[in-house]
Design an enzyme around this catalytic site. Structure first.
Site, PDB file in Angstrom:
ATOM      1  N   TYR A 123      -2.127  67.854  28.531  1.00 57.41           N
ATOM      2  CA  TYR A 123      -1.798  67.875  27.108  1.00 57.41           C
ATOM      3  C   TYR A 123      -2.446  69.097  26.449  1.00 57.41           C
ATOM      4  CZ  TYR A 123      -0.401  62.926  27.612  1.00 57.41           C
ATOM      5  OH  TYR A 123       0.188  61.743  28.004  1.00 57.41           O
TER       6      TYR A 123
ATOM      7  N   LYS B  95      13.514  56.126  11.421  1.00 53.73           N
ATOM      8  CA  LYS B  95      13.681  57.366  10.660  1.00 53.73           C
ATOM      9  C   LYS B  95      14.952  58.103  11.060  1.00 53.73           C
ATOM     10  CE  LYS B  95       8.682  57.961  10.233  1.00 53.73           C
ATOM     11  NZ  LYS B  95       7.507  58.782  10.611  1.00 53.73           N
TER      12      LYS B  95
ATOM     13  N   PRO C  21       6.232  54.086  23.302  1.00 54.73           N
ATOM     14  CA  PRO C  21       6.921  52.809  23.085  1.00 54.73           C
ATOM     15  C   PRO C  21       7.983  52.851  21.991  1.00 54.73           C
ATOM     16  CG  PRO C  21       4.722  52.742  22.149  1.00 54.73           C
ATOM     17  CD  PRO C  21       4.805  54.012  22.935  1.00 54.73           C
ATOM     18  N   LEU C  22       8.002  53.921  21.204  1.00 52.98           N
ATOM     19  CA  LEU C  22       9.056  54.082  20.194  1.00 52.98           C
ATOM     20  C   LEU C  22      10.084  55.116  20.637  1.00 52.98           C
ATOM     21  CD1 LEU C  22       6.957  53.965  16.897  1.00 52.98           C
ATOM     22  CD2 LEU C  22       8.342  52.146  17.933  1.00 52.98           C
ATOM     23  N   ALA C  23      10.097  55.405  21.949  1.00 44.30           N
ATOM     24  CA  ALA C  23      11.072  56.346  22.520  1.00 44.30           C
ATOM     25  C   ALA C  23      11.035  57.693  21.809  1.00 44.30           C
ATOM     26  CB  ALA C  23      12.490  55.755  22.480  1.00 44.30           C
ATOM     27  N   GLY C  24       9.823  58.230  21.670  1.00 43.84           N
ATOM     28  CA  GLY C  24       9.683  59.526  21.014  1.00 43.84           C
ATOM     29  C   GLY C  24      10.105  59.520  19.560  1.00 43.84           C
ATOM     30  N   GLY C  25      10.024  58.350  18.917  1.00 44.40           N
ATOM     31  CA  GLY C  25      10.414  58.226  17.510  1.00 44.40           C
ATOM     32  C   GLY C  25      11.839  57.778  17.305  1.00 44.40           C
ATOM     33  N   LEU C  26      12.620  57.680  18.378  1.00 45.20           N
ATOM     34  CA  LEU C  26      14.021  57.267  18.249  1.00 45.20           C
ATOM     35  C   LEU C  26      14.151  55.873  17.633  1.00 45.20           C
ATOM     36  CD1 LEU C  26      15.525  58.471  21.658  1.00 45.20           C
ATOM     37  CD2 LEU C  26      16.012  59.419  19.396  1.00 45.20           C
ATOM     38  N   LEU C  27      13.153  55.005  17.896  1.00 41.87           N
ATOM     39  CA  LEU C  27      13.227  53.622  17.426  1.00 41.87           C
ATOM     40  C   LEU C  27      12.391  53.385  16.170  1.00 41.87           C
ATOM     41  CD1 LEU C  27      12.966  51.793  20.886  1.00 41.87           C
ATOM     42  CD2 LEU C  27      15.020  52.544  19.665  1.00 41.87           C
TER      43      LEU C  27
END
Length: 351
Positions: free
Chosen positions: A61, A223, A214-220
């Site tokens: 990272y 927004k 866990p939010l699929a890179g923000g997809l879920l």
């Protein structure tokens, strides 16, 4: 905050883990975030006050930048009971031995991570990806030696397929090495492939499950909606992980998350996280972000309780089809399925 046992160990970890991929902002990782030192300090205080006791990072990272920021932020004032997890496997240089899971690379990178983190021991050290060129005997021996030397307390794997996990566990046990205690996997309403093998394996082998993104890179998060991508997001910056296989299915999931979130008075993100926390074998969700508001919102998911009807609604729009050999097992072996099998099969056998 709830705490769950990490696999077949005596270690208890919070159901939420602090993710740090957004820390540093160097190289390609600038696309996901560039959280500064002062912000890192503040965010660590926020998650610690909420009861989070595990922070997850990786040497890759920001080319070590994430670990450096954590080390500087915590320094000699590491909060009592706070656990550190890191990972190694990816390239940390241009040399022929600067990547992979060889003994040379793993031990060198573990020692480098310890220096950057300003600590004597890493609580959970994870191999970040499969290496099909290094013999598993070498990898598991190197990890075993790191534990026995006191540099690492527990070991885990990440992004392994089912047969990779099982072969590594067998090699470790055969040679009297310390086996994995956990697997770090991608698992969301949008990507439920882990249910075919990785979740049943976790149950059968008593492995903890840490879920990354866990939010699929923000997809879920809610927004992003049909024909609308949020400004300033990693999607807008060109970060393509995870892949979107079926856009119509994705937006159907998001629509349902938003609807259930509205009924609870919370964000779609909290519903997606609450769904995961109720799934078999899941130990902890790695929550990340670029802002204090994102972390505070995600932390609130522990207070959201979904009804059976709400879970059924989410399953209806997200449950993947049974692939072979599982559809055949569901048809012809349902009288002889064990607990690990039923982690996958149970929803398909209803009715």
């Amino acid at each position: 905050m709830e705490y769950r046992q990490l696999g077949n160990s005596g270690l208890k970890v919070s159901v939420l883990t602090m993710g740090t991929m957004t820390f540093g902002g160097k190289g390609n990782f600038a696309k996901v975030g560039s959280v500064s030192l002062d912000e890192v300090r503040k965010l660590i205080d926020i998650v610690a006050d909420a009861g989070v006791n595990l922070i997850d990072t990786a040497n890759v990272y920001s080319g070590g930048g994430s670990e450096e920021l954590l080390g500087e932020a915590m320094g000699a004032k590491r909060k009592p009971g706070m656990l550190i997890a890191s990972k190694a496997r990816f390239a940390m240089g241009d040399g022929p031995n600067d990547s992979g899971l060889s003994r040379w690379h793993l031990i060198r990178e573990c020692e480098a991570s310890l220096r950057r983190l300003r600590t004597d021991v890493i609580d959970l050290y994870q191999v970040h990806q499969w290496d099909g060129l290094t013999p598993l005997e070498e990898t598991m021996e190197a990890l075993d030696s790191l534990v026995r030397s006191g540099k690492v307390r527990y070991i885990g794997c990440s992004n392994y397929s089912g047969w990779h996990v099982m072969k590594a566990m067998q090699v470790a046990r055969r040679d009297a090495r310390i086996p994995f205690v956990s697997e770090q996997i991608h698992y969301t309403l949008q990507a439920r492939e882990a249910e075919y093998e990785l979740i049943p394996i976790a149950i059968d082998q008593k492995l903890g499950v840490l879920v990354w993104s866990p939010l699929a890179g923000g997809l879920l998060s809610g927004k992003h909606r049909r024909n609308k991508t949020a400004e300033g997001s990693r999607l807008m910056a060109g970060w393509g992980e995870p892949p979107i296989r079926d856009e119509n299915a994705l937006w159907a999931i998001v629509d349902e998350l938003v609807a259930i979130g509205d009924s609870h008075g919370v964000s779609a993100a909290l519903i997606a996280l609450a769904w995961l926390l109720g799934r078999p074998a899941v130990t902890s969700l790695i929550i990340g972000g670029r802002t204090e508001a994102q972390f505070r919102d995600n932390l609130a998911c522990v207070n959201v309780k979904l009804s059976d009807d709400e879970r059924s609604r989410l399953d209806k729009v997200s449950q993947p089809p049974l692939i072979y050999p599982y559809w055949h097992q569901s048809w012809t072996a349902k009288d002889r399925l064990g607990p690990a099998d039923l982690a996958l099969h149970a929803p398909y056998l209803k009715g």
